[in-house]
Write an enzyme that holds these catalytic residues in place. Structure first.
Site, PDB file in Angstrom:
ATOM      1  N   THR A   1       0.831  -1.207   0.000  1.00 10.23           N
ATOM      2  CA  THR A   1       0.000   0.000   0.000  1.00 10.23           C
ATOM      3  C   THR A   1       0.861   1.250   0.000  1.00 10.23           C
ATOM      4  O   THR A   1       0.604   2.202  -0.750  1.00 10.23           O
ATOM      5  CB  THR A   1      -0.954  -0.008   1.207  1.00 10.23           C
TER       6      THR A   1
ATOM      7  N   GLN B   1       0.138 -10.878  -5.405  1.00 10.78           N
ATOM      8  CA  GLN B   1      -0.349 -12.256  -5.346  1.00 10.78           C
ATOM      9  C   GLN B   1       0.420 -13.181  -6.293  1.00 10.78           C
ATOM     10  O   GLN B   1       0.261 -14.407  -6.217  1.00 10.78           O
ATOM     11  CB  GLN B   1      -1.843 -12.308  -5.684  1.00 10.78           C
TER      12      GLN B   1
ATOM     13  N   HIS C   1       4.381 -10.445   3.414  1.00  9.74           N
ATOM     14  CA  HIS C   1       3.594 -11.450   4.129  1.00  9.74           C
ATOM     15  C   HIS C   1       2.767 -12.342   3.215  1.00  9.74           C
ATOM     16  O   HIS C   1       2.179 -13.316   3.668  1.00  9.74           O
ATOM     17  CB  HIS C   1       2.706 -10.783   5.185  1.00  9.74           C
TER      18      HIS C   1
ATOM     19  N   THR D   1      14.609   5.275   8.827  1.00 12.46           N
ATOM     20  CA  THR D   1      15.451   4.124   9.139  1.00 12.46           C
ATOM     21  C   THR D   1      14.765   2.837   8.716  1.00 12.46           C
ATOM     22  O   THR D   1      13.601   2.597   9.023  1.00 12.46           O
ATOM     23  CB  THR D   1      15.741   4.080  10.651  1.00 12.46           C
TER      24      THR D   1
ATOM     25  N   CYS E   1      -8.050  -6.555   2.877  1.00 13.60           N
ATOM     26  CA  CYS E   1      -7.510  -5.221   3.111  1.00 13.60           C
ATOM     27  C   CYS E   1      -8.588  -4.147   3.162  1.00 13.60           C
ATOM     28  O   CYS E   1      -8.373  -3.015   2.771  1.00 13.60           O
ATOM     29  CB  CYS E   1      -6.491  -4.896   2.029  1.00 13.60           C
TER      30      CYS E   1
END
Length: 359
Positions: free
Chosen positions: A71, A155, A177, A213, A302
């Protein structure tokens, strides 16, 4: 009996390789922007992961920009330098739609500075959409043409062959993920000579494209996960997953003639089934299967827990009522034939009970 996880398109279980890499990174104390030994050690972990991601998606390491996820990576579409208008495919993920200035059916011809944003593999149906071929240096989009192409490969990575270099895209987005990395880390792949403003400003990290960072622990896990995912792809693991999906779909077809297997006759990623049963709300199915020990979903994960008619299915021509009656079953390498046959048995039982109540 133990629960059965069938929602890999929402998130995949953390890979052992990713866990090990993250534990190792936890002991590296330095900031990757520091020039001392500890900083260089942290920087080495980041650059190792950058090389792992680049190798997996077929780009140069300098084209990999680490982000907090797909995103954030998609927010490059809000950059004035990537075009006045962002043209989004109807079946694209909400992360792309949120950045759009117009949709494909609203195009005006000959507009300046268009960027076409589209998904390579749809998260709800698994259907693969190949990018168009360039014509005279531009991407044809209906009556208009786009100067740049952004592909959402979230995907697709690790499930089907893909290379940024041969896809011809200018940008791509992905997140760790989905292939067994940790949540909260992803990447923007951006052609090295493409001029854009930074995703965020500050200390100039990530080659000046995304300040802040770096999440060293998450990045190390993502790198290890994508490397392992590519080994699985090359070894044929997903061929086995596809066979399991076909067993599941055969069972569903035998149990329910009215259930539509959305996209069955289209090219799909190997793990995804979208089951649309008119009159049986997807939300109801998800809850019933959850209580029975199965994790499935009613569309993209989502949308902040919202359950509504699928925009993707309505774009495919289904009416709103039917589009609200679909569930997504997405398998992973750890699933077994017993898992899918148990799913079919339990789902069929729930369907029969629904029929009885509706009679």
């Amino acid at each position: 009996m133990s629960r059965i996880y069938l929602d890999h398109n929402a998130t995949a279980p953390l890979r052992t390789e990713a866990r090990a890499a993250m534990i190792e990174a936890m002991d590296v104390v330095g900031n990757p922007s520091s020039v001392h030994g500890e900083g260089r050690a942290a920087k080495a972990l980041v650059e190792r992961a950058r090389a792992q991601v680049a190798e997996a998606v077929g780009c140069n390491p300098a084209e990999v920009v680490f982000t907090s996820g797909a995103t954030e990576a998609a927010s490059v579409l809000g950059n004035p330098k990537t075009g006045v208008d962002v043209l989004v495919d109807q079946s694209a993920h909400d992360a792309l739609w949120a950045q759009s200035s117009m949709y494909l059916w609203e195009l005006k011809p000959n507009g300046p500075g268009h960027t076409l944003a589209m998904g390579l593999a749809n998260s709800e149906t698994g259907v693969i959409t190949r990018p168009p071929e360039k014509v005279e240096g531009q991407w044809p989009v209906g009556r208009a043409a786009a100067d740049w192409l952004l592909l959402d490969i979230t995907q697709a990575v690790g499930r089907i062959p893909f290379a940024f270099s041969w896809a011809g895209a200018d940008m791509a987005i992905l997140t760790g993920h989905k292939f067994g990395g940790p949540k909260g880390v992803g990447a923007l792949i951006i052609r090295d000579n493409l001029d854009t403003d930074p995703l965020s400003v500050g200390g100039g990290q990530e080659m000046g494209r995304r300040s802040g960072t770096e999440n060293v622990i998450g990045i190390a896990g993502m790198g290890a996960a994508i490397e392992a995912a590519m080994r699985d792809l090359e070894s044929g693991v997903w061929d086995h997953v596809e066979k399991l999906r076909n067993i599941l779909e055969t069972g569903v077809e035998a149990a329910s003639k009215e259930t539509i297997l959305v996209g069955k006759d289209e090219a799909r990623i190997p793990n995804t089934s979208c089951l649309l049963t008119p009159g049986w709300k997807g939300e109801t199915q998800v809850m019933a299967m959850d209580l029975a020990g199965f994790a499935v979903s009613a569309g993209s994960a989502c949308s902040s827990g919202k359950v509504k008619a699928s925009r993707v299915l309505m774009a495919m021509g289904y009416n709103e009522a039917d589009a609200a009656c679909a569930i997504r079953v997405s398998l992973g390498p750890e699933n077994t034939e017993e898992d899918v046959t148990r799913f079919v048995d339990v789902w069929t039982d729930k369907l029969n009970k629904h029929r009885a109540r509706s009679a």
